[in-house]
Design an enzyme around this catalytic site. Structure first.
Site, mmCIF file in Angstrom:
data_model
loop_
_atom_site.group_PDB
_atom_site.id
_atom_site.type_symbol
_atom_site.label_atom_id
_atom_site.label_comp_id
_atom_site.label_asym_id
_atom_site.label_seq_id
_atom_site.Cartn_x
_atom_site.Cartn_y
_atom_site.Cartn_z
ATOM 1 C CE LYS A 118 -64.757 79.798 -35.510
ATOM 2 N NZ LYS A 118 -65.991 78.999 -35.583
HETATM 3 N N1 GLU Z 1 -65.767 75.477 -35.345
HETATM 4 C C1 GLU Z 1 -67.080 74.910 -35.291
HETATM 5 C C2 GLU Z 1 -68.128 75.951 -35.635
HETATM 6 O O1 GLU Z 1 -67.835 76.939 -36.262
HETATM 7 C C3 GLU Z 1 -67.360 74.189 -33.984
HETATM 8 C C4 GLU Z 1 -67.276 75.041 -32.773
HETATM 9 C C5 GLU Z 1 -67.359 74.254 -31.467
HETATM 10 O O2 GLU Z 1 -67.567 73.065 -31.513
HETATM 11 O O3 GLU Z 1 -67.209 74.885 -30.414
HETATM 12 O O4 GLU Z 1 -69.301 75.811 -35.354
#
Ligand code: GLU
Length: 425
Positions: A118
């Site tokens: 993240k």
């Molecule tokens: N931000 C989204 C999540 O928390 C998508 C993450 C992604 O597609 O890599 O799952």
């Protein structure tokens, strides 16, 4: 030799720290159930790589601001790191670490070959002009450049970021590489190699998870949705399309209620034009906090972490909670909900549609090929429904909540990958 595990007794309890505590608690429970040894638990409790950067931003009036940015790769044992980038004033290293950890279990649970990551920048994007936002994004990406890449770590949108942000990231990375690298990021615009179905994928996944958990006709099932952003607005739409009666939604501007069901398409237009749901004419205004406690069949928290706590959990009347957001329910609230017989479809399952279609986008990019929306939708549905039934069966067989079962599967798969690979050197 002593190993650093994030401490459980922080001096200052920020929302980010609370999120990390929740994530560590869920990991602990799963590790206990799986009988993992102390060493492996410690590996899984600590991020593999964690980078904090200072991002200087030149403002329109010539001032120079500096904001903090983060990228955390929690685990890369099953494949490259994967996870969104969040622009939010409250984000910190603890929150980003928790979100990266949840990504690890989420990818393992739905069976896609990624680890979890993240990113975040502690900034309010609404307070910046488009040019400031572009400068900030490009500079942040430049700072985390050594970590990311299509084979290493693939960012995506999250709270406060969108297709445009992803386009700038793809461009910044590509300029530095000297050629176009669409696979470095997912959630891109279609013209740059985005996938059909990606923009609504998290919401479509929430719809699939809700219908699977209901196990009966959705006709007339009442729903309240907290958060009317990228995930919540389309989740409300898809649930209404399936026959549910979405009676209440909220965002930071307010909450609206209509006993007979909201016209979600009309409300989305209103919110897009006016910046929020506040003042919507064809519904009643309602205090924000009341939404979570409405007498509805299904509650979809689709905003931020820590929405459902021990303070409001005893008053929650929905029998089914489907977590569109990451980490909306604290462990203390989870216990209260379980004791009251409320079923919670956990974040790492309910909102996995986003990363599933991100994976499909990346696969298309790596092959320089694109699939029809029907193909994407079919694959998404297949992965969501199989993960759901695995979680449901394990929960029933072992007497676990859906969250515990989902973590046992996700953590178990990552632990197995560690054990098979062994330790280098
Ligand atoms: N931000 C989204 C999540 O928390 C998508 C993450 C992604 O597609 O890599 O799952």
């Amino acid at each position: 030799m002593s190993i650093m595990v994030p401490s459980r007794t922080p001096a200052l309890i920020t929302p980010g720290r609370q999120a990390l505590d929740s994530a560590l608690h869920q990991l602990d429970q799963a590790a206990e159930h799986l009988g993992l040894d102390h060493g492996l638990r410690t590996v899984l409790a600590t991020p593999r790589r964690s980078l904090t950067v200072s991002v200087p931003v030149r403002r329109e009036d010539g001032r120079l601001d500096v904001v903090q940015g983060f990228r955390v790769q929690h685990n890369v044992s099953r494949g490259p790191a994967k996870g969104g980038i969040r622009f939010h004033p409250g984000t910190d290293i603890h929150e980003v670490t928790a979100l990266a950890m949840w990504m690890t279990w989420k990818c393992a649970l739905v069976g896609i070959p990624y680890g979890g990551a993240k990113g975040g920048v502690a900034v309010d994007p609404a307070g910046l002009t488009t040019r400031e936002l572009e400068r900030l994004t490009r500079r942040y990406v430049n700072e985390i450049l050594p970590l990311i890449g299509p084979e290493k770590d693939i960012p995506a949108p999250d709270v406060g970021t969108d297709e445009q942000t992803m386009a700038w990231i793809m461009d910044t990375y590509s300029v530095s590489a000297g050629y176009s690298v669409p696979g470095v990021v997912t959630g891109k615009p279609m013209t740059l190699g985005g996938s059909l179905g990606r923009s609504g994928a998290t919401s479509r996944g929430v719809q699939i998870a809700t219908l699977a958990a209901l196990g009966r006709s959705p006709e007339g099932v009442t729903v309240a949705v907290q958060g009317f952003g990228k995930v919540g607005a389309l989740a409300a739409q898809y649930l209404a399309d399936a026959g549910c009666k979405v009676v209440a939604v909220s965002d930071i501007t307010g909450a609206v209620y209509a006993r007979g069901g909201l016209d979600i398409a009309g409300l989305r237009t209103w919110a897009a034009e006016r910046g929020g749901v506040h003042g919507y004419r064809h519904a009643d205004a309602m205090p924000l906090d009341d939404l979570l406690e409405l007498d509805v069949d299904v509650l979809v928290p689709a905003a931020l972490e820590g929405a459902i706590t021990e303070a409001n959990a005893p008053r929650i009347r929905a029998r089914l909670i489907v977590e569109g957001a990451n980490g909306p329910t604290t462990p203390e609230a989870d216990e209260i909900l379980a004791a009251n017989g409320t079923v919670v479809v956990p974040d790492i399952l309910a909102n996995a549609g986003g990363v599933i279609v991100s994976y499909l986008e990346w696969v298309q990019n790596m092959q320089a090929y694109s699939w029809s929306s029907g193909e994407v939708e079919l694959k998404l549905r297949d992965l969501m429904e199989s993960a759901f039934s695995e979680v449901k069966s394990l929960a029933a067989a072992r007497g676990l909540t859906l969250r515990q079962a989902a973590h046992v599967i996700g953590v178990g798969r990552v632990a197995e990958a560690h054990q098979m690979r062994g330790l280098y050197p």
